[in-house]
Write an enzyme that holds these catalytic residues in place. Sequence first.
Site, mmCIF file in Angstrom:
data_model
loop_
_atom_site.group_PDB
_atom_site.id
_atom_site.type_symbol
_atom_site.label_atom_id
_atom_site.label_comp_id
_atom_site.label_asym_id
_atom_site.label_seq_id
_atom_site.Cartn_x
_atom_site.Cartn_y
_atom_site.Cartn_z
ATOM 1 N N ASN A 32 0.752 -1.315 0.219
ATOM 2 C CA ASN A 32 0.063 0.084 0.103
ATOM 3 C C ASN A 32 0.898 1.250 0.032
ATOM 4 O O ASN A 32 0.528 2.331 -0.567
ATOM 5 C CB ASN A 32 -0.912 -0.083 1.162
ATOM 6 C CG ASN A 32 -0.212 -0.240 2.345
ATOM 7 O OD1 ASN A 32 0.740 -0.880 2.800
ATOM 8 N ND2 ASN A 32 -0.816 0.406 3.621
ATOM 9 N N CYS A 52 -2.835 2.294 7.215
ATOM 10 C CA CYS A 52 -3.081 1.568 8.532
ATOM 11 C C CYS A 52 -3.471 2.594 9.480
ATOM 12 O O CYS A 52 -3.947 2.391 10.688
ATOM 13 C CB CYS A 52 -1.829 0.871 9.086
ATOM 14 S SG CYS A 52 -0.345 1.896 8.821
#
Length: 479
Positions: free
Chosen positions: A155, A287
Amino acid sequence: MQNDNYDSLYLFINGNWLAAEHRDTVAVVNPATQETIGRLPLATAADLDLALTVASASFKTWRRTVPAERARILKNAAGLMRERIEHISMLMTLEEGKPLAESQDEVLRAAEYFEWFAEEARRIDGRVVPANRPGVLQLVKREAIGPVAAFTPWNFPAITPARKLSAALAAGCSVILKPGEESPATALALARCLDDAGLPKGVLQIVFGVPDQVSATLIASPIIRKVAFTGSVPVGRLLAERAAAGVKPITLELGGHGPVLVFADADIDAAAFGGAANRFRGTGQICISSTRFLIQRDVYDRFVERFVSATQALVIGDGRQETTQVGPLANQRQLEKMEALVADAVAQGATVLTGGKRIDRPGYFFEPTVLADVPMTARIMHEEPFGPIAVIRPFDTLTDGLEEANRLPYALSAYAFTRDVRTAMDVGDGLEAGMIGINQYRIVATELPFGGMKESGIGSEGGREGIDHYLTNKFISQI
């Protein structure tokens, strides 16, 4: 089909760029079009053995390279990243899907980490400790811990490798890095910058493969003396067990489910419009993203109205288009997970205020989604969504808000909005999270530690704390 703007893919071992040749390969897919843009070679057992051997040999010389020289190479690499920002950003957008503006910002921040730890390399010091016996010299030194096995996800394909590489290399460690196979070209571009900046051959290896097999091989090797991982909680637990078998220290940056406490006296516009931008940046695949919006009941309706309006105004599309604000999800798995989470919440009584379904077009696109009235039994109240879904719930008192914010085992990031100084202090003290933003969502900086508490991880990256995990203490007592 190879995209003209996408680099050929290699392994990088002992300073050599190794193509597919006899190796197995996997497709790299543009998530905005579902087109194959490259073929990634996977490391063989012999490749991994060579990477380990080279990492061991190179560590013996790199650890003795003077800090000023290590700093010079890291700074030169940062300069090359800045020079090559357009190319590296396009690679990232093609393979990961995020808008070009986000990719460019990520490359700049990756360069900042190399610059920061270049300076930290020059500040590695020790101390002289007065002895309790005459004629004794007592020294405490900090030295590079040894070869590092580092594992990073797809990511953030520039900044996540950058945090690990910059600190480990600054400390004098050699590194074997396994980036995410979905977005490999970005990490390889960073490696090329380091190679062109003069990093000695063999100090850095880049390998790809079946994650479980690669991690098992590297961590089990007696050559590896330190493990660093960013990814999911279940995989983090597994790697921690493997590291523990060899009594090897591990740094873990794992998942989150970021709560946002919005109090009645807050700037509601800043909390709502900034919250939507933060939640759906990176298509929610971040996150530290804000995911659970906990709103004091007196301003709940006002916040919801503004948040939903801001969400509906977001422009969705291919990251290469200048107007795009929200790109695709990374892969089919992520798309199916979003559908399952929304379906589960709705089946249990949740209300979809906007979004809620995949978009009928090529690519892994899912509508930015806002859920209200979500029961506590819904999966999304317990699992990190890691996608473009936001949950909004009311709360009454500070105690109630903190109880819900701290309920989960995740404790990576948290946010709060209030104009009251006493409330800000209480919520800062009461939130269980490694990183907290008060009246702001942008909390990450190179000079600050990045890490979580509880099941969100062990240790921190970034800041002056980031290099400590790659150093070990040695004391010398001399007569």
